[in-house]
Design a protein around this motif. Structure first.
Motif, short mmCIF file in Angstrom:
data_model
loop_
_atom_site.label_atom_id
_atom_site.label_comp_id
_atom_site.label_asym_id
_atom_site.label_seq_id
_atom_site.Cartn_x
_atom_site.Cartn_y
_atom_site.Cartn_z
N ARG A 183 63.94 35.31 33.46
CA ARG A 183 64.38 36.03 32.26
C ARG A 183 63.22 36.86 31.69
NH1 ARG A 183 67.74 34.31 28.10
NH2 ARG A 183 68.99 33.44 29.81
N ILE A 184 62.07 36.28 31.56
CA ILE A 184 60.93 37.00 30.98
C ILE A 184 60.57 38.22 31.81
CG2 ILE A 184 58.45 36.81 30.51
CD1 ILE A 184 58.96 33.91 29.65
N ASN A 185 60.67 38.09 33.12
CA ASN A 185 60.36 39.23 33.99
C ASN A 185 61.37 40.37 33.85
OD1 ASN A 185 58.04 39.00 36.20
ND2 ASN A 185 58.76 36.94 35.74
N SER A 186 62.57 40.05 33.37
CA SER A 186 63.61 41.07 33.23
C SER A 186 63.59 41.77 31.87
CB SER A 186 64.99 40.44 33.44
OG SER A 186 65.33 39.58 32.36
N ILE A 193 52.17 38.91 19.51
CA ILE A 193 52.07 37.51 19.09
C ILE A 193 53.42 36.79 19.10
CG2 ILE A 193 50.00 37.85 17.69
CD1 ILE A 193 51.84 38.03 15.23
N SER A 194 54.52 37.48 19.42
CA SER A 194 55.82 36.82 19.41
C SER A 194 56.01 35.95 20.67
CB SER A 194 56.95 37.85 19.28
OG SER A 194 56.94 38.74 20.38
N ILE A 195 56.84 34.91 20.53
CA ILE A 195 57.07 33.93 21.59
C ILE A 195 58.43 34.16 22.21
CG2 ILE A 195 57.23 31.46 22.11
CD1 ILE A 195 54.44 32.45 21.23
N LEU A 196 58.51 34.07 23.55
CA LEU A 196 59.76 34.30 24.28
C LEU A 196 60.44 32.99 24.70
CD1 LEU A 196 58.56 37.24 26.55
CD2 LEU A 196 59.87 37.39 24.42
N GLY A 197 59.65 31.97 24.97
CA GLY A 197 60.21 30.70 25.41
C GLY A 197 59.53 29.54 24.71
N LEU A 198 60.34 28.60 24.21
CA LEU A 198 59.81 27.43 23.52
C LEU A 198 60.37 26.17 24.17
CD1 LEU A 198 58.31 25.95 21.24
CD2 LEU A 198 60.27 26.42 19.74
N ILE A 199 59.48 25.33 24.69
CA ILE A 199 59.87 24.08 25.34
C ILE A 199 59.36 22.93 24.48
CG2 ILE A 199 59.71 22.68 27.43
CD1 ILE A 199 58.95 25.32 28.92
N SER A 235 54.51 35.43 39.50
CA SER A 235 55.33 36.25 38.62
C SER A 235 54.80 37.68 38.54
CB SER A 235 55.35 35.63 37.22
OG SER A 235 55.95 36.49 36.29
N LEU A 236 55.72 38.65 38.53
CA LEU A 236 55.31 40.06 38.43
C LEU A 236 54.67 40.33 37.07
CD1 LEU A 236 58.48 41.77 39.98
CD2 LEU A 236 56.33 41.14 41.12
N ARG A 237 55.16 39.64 36.08
CA ARG A 237 54.62 39.78 34.73
C ARG A 237 53.71 38.59 34.45
NH1 ARG A 237 58.64 41.08 29.68
NH2 ARG A 237 57.22 40.66 27.92
N ASN A 238 52.55 38.85 33.92
CA ASN A 238 51.62 37.77 33.60
C ASN A 238 52.15 36.98 32.41
OD1 ASN A 238 49.37 36.10 33.44
ND2 ASN A 238 48.23 37.57 32.19
N ILE A 239 52.64 35.77 32.67
CA ILE A 239 53.23 34.95 31.61
C ILE A 239 52.18 33.99 31.08
CG2 ILE A 239 55.04 33.29 31.03
CD1 ILE A 239 56.73 34.49 33.28
N LYS A 240 51.85 34.15 29.82
CA LYS A 240 50.82 33.31 29.20
C LYS A 240 51.48 32.12 28.50
CE LYS A 240 47.75 37.25 28.40
NZ LYS A 240 47.04 38.06 27.38
#
Length: 412
Positions: free
Chosen positions: A62-65, A73-79, A101-106
């Motif tokens: 999802r994040i890559n799309s 500073i916004s968050i995309l996924g919260l576990i 991942s194509l996108r660097n997910i921090k």
């Protein structure tokens, strides 16, 4: 189901190849298509079945799309997870899944027991995914340091344990702070009424996945029941450890003191063991678990702090030296072994005083075990009959006799 049938992009297939994963588990094959469709999910699945991958892969995809974030500073996924140990475990797994991942997910963990100022610095530098315990993230939200207006996916892992630990109020506070438009996933090893009530509060027309109760304790675990005198458990433990050549074992006890004392006694007997409990600092916990994972010593003696959120590869044995407080704690304890398709052994010690307690466990967990005794330790002290309270008739004067005697003395 082969992972190929789940139609992952190349960067996730690369991660699967590196990890050596070829076939999806039951929860993965059923949950992943629903999550990819954007549906909310309520999933009951026993420990060790691959839940972390089931929610991590769709989140990474999802994040890559997505288009670039509006704010760094916004968050995309919260576990959300119940314990520090589980947070660290999920973080390590997530990073390995997102390696190509194509996108660097921090990502980072937000947990208690660590420097909050350092966590604030990381948040201000920009992160995509947070793996957090409820208490710490609520604290940071109140400080205005966690920005969730672009949140895509909220995942509650081990929801039943979170509620058992008293996080109900924190979860309600957190849910009220989240944007309404988001996907919600709730994973739980058990589904008591309080978890169902939580699900009703924040899931939207959720799909439900549940395992059969007949298989709640896992098909890969050989469960054994040993009857032994309570005062001879350590000796039996040592005998079985040596004769059966246990390799990598967690022994569960009821208290911190018991963990410390048993570890010391085993060390004196020449068996390497370390204790693991809530009195250890976070740094000490991480160090002990890392050494145990690396097989620097064979036995970890733990309180129920280790019953969840610790994934030790190829753990051979779980021992219930002291029985757990509830049937579901039994399920979570023995779920530390027999993971990811591997075989494991779970042994529970009982005596006449705890036999009824284990029968309750059997009933709730849907199992029936035959108790056995170990050669040389067949003698077991029976339960002593409770001592009679108060005067025994015929030996002590009753109140009536005493009053009658007092009247007689006065009249005389």
């Amino acid at each position: 189901m082969p992972f190929d049938e789940l139609n992952f992009p190349d960067y996730l297939n690369q991660a699967l190849s590196k990890l050596g994963f070829t076939d999806a588990t039951d929860i993965q094959s059923k949950a992943i298509p629903l999550i990819k469709e954007g549906k909310d999910l309520l999933a009951e699945s026993q420990t060790g079945t691959g839940k972390t991958l089931a929610f991590s892969f769709p989140l990474i995809e999802r994040i890559n799309s997505l288009p670039p974030k509006k704010k760094k500073i916004s968050i995309l996924g919260l576990i959300l997870v119940p314990t520090r140990e589980l947070a660290i475990q999920v973080k390590n797994a997530f990073d390995s899944y997102a390696e190509f991942s194509l996108r660097n997910i921090k990502s980072t963990t937000l947990i208690g027991g660590e420097d909050i100022d350092g966590q604030i610095r990381q948040l201000r530098m920009g992160l995509d995914v947070l793996i957090a315990t409820p208490g710490r993230i609520i604290e940071l939200i109140k400080l205005g340091e966690v920005r969730l207006f672009e949140l895509e996916m909220l995942i509650l892992d081990e929801a039943d344990k979170m509620l058992d630990l008293g996080f109900a109020d924190e979860l309600k506070d957190l849910l009220s702070a989240l944007p309404k438009k988001r996907q919600n996933l709730l994973f739980s090893a058990t589904m008591p009424k309080k978890v169902q009530a939580l699900a009703e509060d924040f899931l939207n027309e959720a799909e439900e996945l549940r395992i059969s109760r007949d298989h709640i304790t896992g098909d890969n675990i050989e469960q054994r029941l040993i009857e032994v005198d309570a005062n001879l458990r350590r000796q039996v433990l040592q005998k079985l450890f040596k004769e059966e050549n246990w390799k990598h074992t967690i022994i569960f006890v009821s208290s911190k003191r018991s963990a410390f004392n048993l570890a010391n006694k085993l060390k004196k007997a020449g068996i390497q063991a370390e204790d693991f409990h809530g009195d250890l600092s976070q740094e000490e916990r991480i160090k002990v678990l890392k050494r145990f994972q690396n097989k620097d010593f064979p036995i970890l003696i733990a309180t129920d702090i280790a019953a969840r959120g610790i994934d030790i590869s190829k753990l051979s044995h779980v021992i219930n030296y002291d029985l757990p407080r509830s049937p579901m704690d039994y399920v979570h304890r023995i779920g530390r072994t027999g993971r990811a398709g591997k075989k494991g052994v779970a042994i529970s010690f009982i005596n006449p005083a705890t036999e009824a307690q284990f029968k309750t466990i059997e009933k709730q967990a849907g199992i029936k075990l035959t108790k056995k005794r170990v050669d040389g330790f067949e003698e077991i002290t029976p339960i002593e009959a409770p001592k009679a309270k108060g005067p025994i008739k015929g030996k002590r004067k009753s109140k009536k006799d005493k009053l009658r005697e007092a009247k007689q003395n006065k009249s005389s």
